[in-house]
Design a protein around this motif. Structure first.
Motif, PDB file in Angstrom:
ATOM      1  N   ALA A 127     -12.125  -0.408   7.970  1.00 36.66           N
ATOM      2  CA  ALA A 127     -10.703  -0.129   7.757  1.00 36.66           C
ATOM      3  C   ALA A 127     -10.550   0.474   6.373  1.00 36.66           C
ATOM      4  CB  ALA A 127      -9.851  -1.394   7.887  1.00 36.66           C
ATOM      5  N   VAL A 128      -9.462   1.211   6.189  1.00 37.40           N
ATOM      6  CA  VAL A 128      -9.181   1.851   4.903  1.00 37.40           C
ATOM      7  C   VAL A 128      -7.779   1.461   4.455  1.00 37.40           C
ATOM      8  CG1 VAL A 128      -8.942   4.044   3.663  1.00 37.40           C
ATOM      9  CG2 VAL A 128     -10.639   3.827   5.497  1.00 37.40           C
ATOM     10  N   LEU A 129      -7.647   1.064   3.195  1.00 36.63           N
ATOM     11  CA  LEU A 129      -6.350   0.785   2.602  1.00 36.63           C
ATOM     12  C   LEU A 129      -6.073   1.878   1.572  1.00 36.63           C
ATOM     13  CD1 LEU A 129      -3.859  -0.969   2.189  1.00 36.63           C
ATOM     14  CD2 LEU A 129      -5.179  -2.368   0.584  1.00 36.63           C
ATOM     15  N   LEU A 130      -5.066   2.705   1.839  1.00 38.95           N
ATOM     16  CA  LEU A 130      -4.715   3.826   0.981  1.00 38.95           C
ATOM     17  C   LEU A 130      -3.469   3.475   0.186  1.00 38.95           C
ATOM     18  CD1 LEU A 130      -5.030   6.843   0.164  1.00 38.95           C
ATOM     19  CD2 LEU A 130      -3.611   7.418   2.147  1.00 38.95           C
ATOM     20  N   ARG A 131      -3.561   3.552  -1.136  1.00 37.29           N
ATOM     21  CA  ARG A 131      -2.431   3.198  -1.983  1.00 37.29           C
ATOM     22  C   ARG A 131      -2.435   4.059  -3.239  1.00 37.29           C
ATOM     23  NH1 ARG A 131      -4.104   0.122  -6.326  1.00 37.29           N
ATOM     24  NH2 ARG A 131      -1.935  -0.433  -6.736  1.00 37.29           N
ATOM     25  N   GLY A 132      -1.297   4.059  -3.929  1.00 31.68           N
ATOM     26  CA  GLY A 132      -1.193   4.766  -5.186  1.00 31.68           C
ATOM     27  C   GLY A 132      -0.921   3.802  -6.322  1.00 31.68           C
ATOM     28  N   GLU A 133      -1.512   4.056  -7.467  1.00 32.46           N
ATOM     29  CA  GLU A 133      -1.265   3.211  -8.631  1.00 32.46           C
ATOM     30  C   GLU A 133       0.103   3.518  -9.237  1.00 32.46           C
ATOM     31  OE1 GLU A 133      -4.441   3.730 -11.410  1.00 32.46           O
ATOM     32  OE2 GLU A 133      -5.678   2.171 -10.465  1.00 32.46           O
ATOM     33  N   GLN A 135       4.767   2.684  -2.049  1.00 32.16           N
ATOM     34  CA  GLN A 135       5.769   2.226  -2.992  1.00 32.16           C
ATOM     35  C   GLN A 135       6.396   3.424  -3.687  1.00 32.16           C
ATOM     36  OE1 GLN A 135       2.680   2.579  -3.725  1.00 32.16           O
ATOM     37  NE2 GLN A 135       2.410   3.033  -5.902  1.00 32.16           N
ATOM     38  N   GLY A 136       7.638   3.276  -4.136  1.00 31.39           N
ATOM     39  CA  GLY A 136       8.280   4.382  -4.836  1.00 31.39           C
ATOM     40  C   GLY A 136       8.445   5.589  -3.934  1.00 31.39           C
ATOM     41  N   ALA A 182       1.508   2.817   8.448  1.00 35.30           N
ATOM     42  CA  ALA A 182       2.108   2.896   7.126  1.00 35.30           C
ATOM     43  C   ALA A 182       3.078   1.744   6.930  1.00 35.30           C
ATOM     44  CB  ALA A 182       2.824   4.228   6.925  1.00 35.30           C
ATOM     45  N   ILE A 183       2.913   1.037   5.814  1.00 34.95           N
ATOM     46  CA  ILE A 183       3.794  -0.057   5.431  1.00 34.95           C
ATOM     47  C   ILE A 183       4.448   0.334   4.115  1.00 34.95           C
ATOM     48  CG2 ILE A 183       3.945  -2.510   4.848  1.00 34.95           C
ATOM     49  CD1 ILE A 183       1.343  -2.909   6.448  1.00 34.95           C
ATOM     50  N   ALA A 184       5.759   0.168   4.020  1.00 30.15           N
ATOM     51  CA  ALA A 184       6.488   0.601   2.829  1.00 30.15           C
ATOM     52  C   ALA A 184       7.251  -0.548   2.198  1.00 30.15           C
ATOM     53  CB  ALA A 184       7.466   1.723   3.178  1.00 30.15           C
ATOM     54  N   GLY A 185       7.377  -0.501   0.882  1.00 32.17           N
ATOM     55  CA  GLY A 185       8.261  -1.412   0.182  1.00 32.17           C
ATOM     56  C   GLY A 185       9.703  -0.993   0.412  1.00 32.17           C
ATOM     57  N   LYS A 186      10.628  -1.919   0.228  1.00 31.87           N
ATOM     58  CA  LYS A 186      12.041  -1.642   0.508  1.00 31.87           C
ATOM     59  C   LYS A 186      12.606  -0.499  -0.329  1.00 31.87           C
ATOM     60  CE  LYS A 186      13.651  -6.080   2.329  1.00 31.87           C
ATOM     61  NZ  LYS A 186      14.567  -7.235   2.116  1.00 31.87           N
ATOM     62  N   GLY A 214       7.585  -6.637  -3.699  1.00 30.48           N
ATOM     63  CA  GLY A 214       6.598  -7.553  -4.248  1.00 30.48           C
ATOM     64  C   GLY A 214       5.571  -8.047  -3.246  1.00 30.48           C
ATOM     65  N   GLU A 215       5.837  -7.836  -1.963  1.00 32.28           N
ATOM     66  CA  GLU A 215       4.921  -8.283  -0.914  1.00 32.28           C
ATOM     67  C   GLU A 215       4.086  -7.150  -0.335  1.00 32.28           C
ATOM     68  OE1 GLU A 215       7.341 -10.139   2.028  1.00 32.28           O
ATOM     69  OE2 GLU A 215       8.048 -11.741   0.697  1.00 32.28           O
ATOM     70  N   LEU A 216       4.294  -5.926  -0.824  1.00 34.36           N
ATOM     71  CA  LEU A 216       3.656  -4.763  -0.213  1.00 34.36           C
ATOM     72  C   LEU A 216       2.138  -4.839  -0.275  1.00 34.36           C
ATOM     73  CD1 LEU A 216       3.745  -1.945   1.053  1.00 34.36           C
ATOM     74  CD2 LEU A 216       4.003  -1.003  -1.260  1.00 34.36           C
ATOM     75  N   ALA A 217       1.593  -5.086  -1.455  1.00 35.70           N
ATOM     76  CA  ALA A 217       0.139  -5.073  -1.611  1.00 35.70           C
ATOM     77  C   ALA A 217      -0.521  -6.114  -0.718  1.00 35.70           C
ATOM     78  CB  ALA A 217      -0.225  -5.313  -3.075  1.00 35.70           C
TER      79      ALA A 217
END
Length: 262
Positions: A54-60, A110-111, A127-131, A191-194
């Motif tokens: 599996a791959v988790l793709l995120r941005g800092e 996020q953002g 895709a999961i997004a923060g509010k 705050g729960e996204l990660a």
């Protein structure tokens, strides 16, 4: 655990999950030539590593990805056609490596996800997004055309009319609208996204990787043309950057003024 580090992309592989991180937080994770090369290399490493399930793709930082680094492109001088051709060639190669890998890709957003950042969200399998997340195409606002598979994937996700609206009006979708339109799969508190995205990637890593890969290929090939469309997008955005509209749009963006298209 095995890891590689680079200034723009970070790849860490642990417990069968590849953590693929866009690491230009000081530049809203925008994509320059180095980013393109390193993204392609990291995606290839993911594809060729049979331990990755599996791959988790995120941005800092505060934002997922603002898309192409227009400021860097202009600062580099020279031939913008050649610059964008090189960037999209590497970016698109990376996207195809991820698409051809068995491992499902989960994007944690996020953002803001704009331009090719929106393309990365579309290219992810989930895709999961923060509010507080926001999504926009942004290309035509600077006189350019989409890349990163947007013209192929966005209509498939949203339908033709909504995709066209996003491309030609540059409408900004908030997280709830993105969920309602089918752009993302889930919304969670920022705050729960990660934690939520990591849990999803871990869950997928424990699943039938071969079956997941077969499903990915069936969906990708149901309507032939994504790889060919990536090539067309790369040629078109590079050519558009040299037009009067492209030059004016980019200049106006960097000068923080409204472009004057005629």
């Amino acid at each position: 655990m095995r890891s590689t580090a680079s200034p723009t992309i970070r790849l860490d592989i642990r417990e069968h999950v590849a953590h693929l991180t866009l690491a230009r937080a000081d530049a809203a994770n925008t994509m320059n030539l180095q980013f393109g090369r390193e993204f392609a290399a990291a995606a290839y490493a993911v594809r060729k590593n049979s331990d990755v399930r599996a791959v988790l793709l995120r941005g800092e930082g505060k934002n997922f990805c603002f898309g192409g680094d227009l400021r860097g492109m202009v600062a580099a001088g020279g031939d913008v056609n050649a610059y964008l051709t090189e960037l999209t060639t590497d970016l698109h190669a990376g996207l195809m490596h991820l698409a051809r890998a068995n491992a499902p890709v989960v994007a944690a957003v996020q953002g803001t996800a704009a331009g090719a950042g929106l393309g990365l969200v579309l290219a992810a399998d989930l895709a999961i997004a923060g509010k507080s997340a926001k999504f926009t195409a942004a290309y035509t606002a600077v006189g350019l055309t989409p890349d990163a598979g947007g013209t192929f994937l966005l209509p498939r996700a949203l339908g033709y009319k909504r995709a066209m609206e996003m491309f030609i009006t540059n409408r900004v979708l908030d997280a709830q609208q993105a969920l309602d339109w089918g752009l993302i799969n889930q919304i969670v508190d920022d705050g729960e996204l990660a934690e939520t995205a990591a849990a999803m990637a871990a869950r997928l890593a424990a699943g039938p990787s071969g079956a997941f890969g077969a499903v990915k290929r069936l969906l990708a090939e149901a309507e032939p043309g994504w790889e060919a469309q990536l090539a067309r997008e790369g040629r078109t955005i590079a050519a558009r950057a040299e037009t009067a509209e492209g030059r004016e749009g980019i200049a106006a963006f960097l000068e923080k003024r409204t472009p004057k298209f005629s």
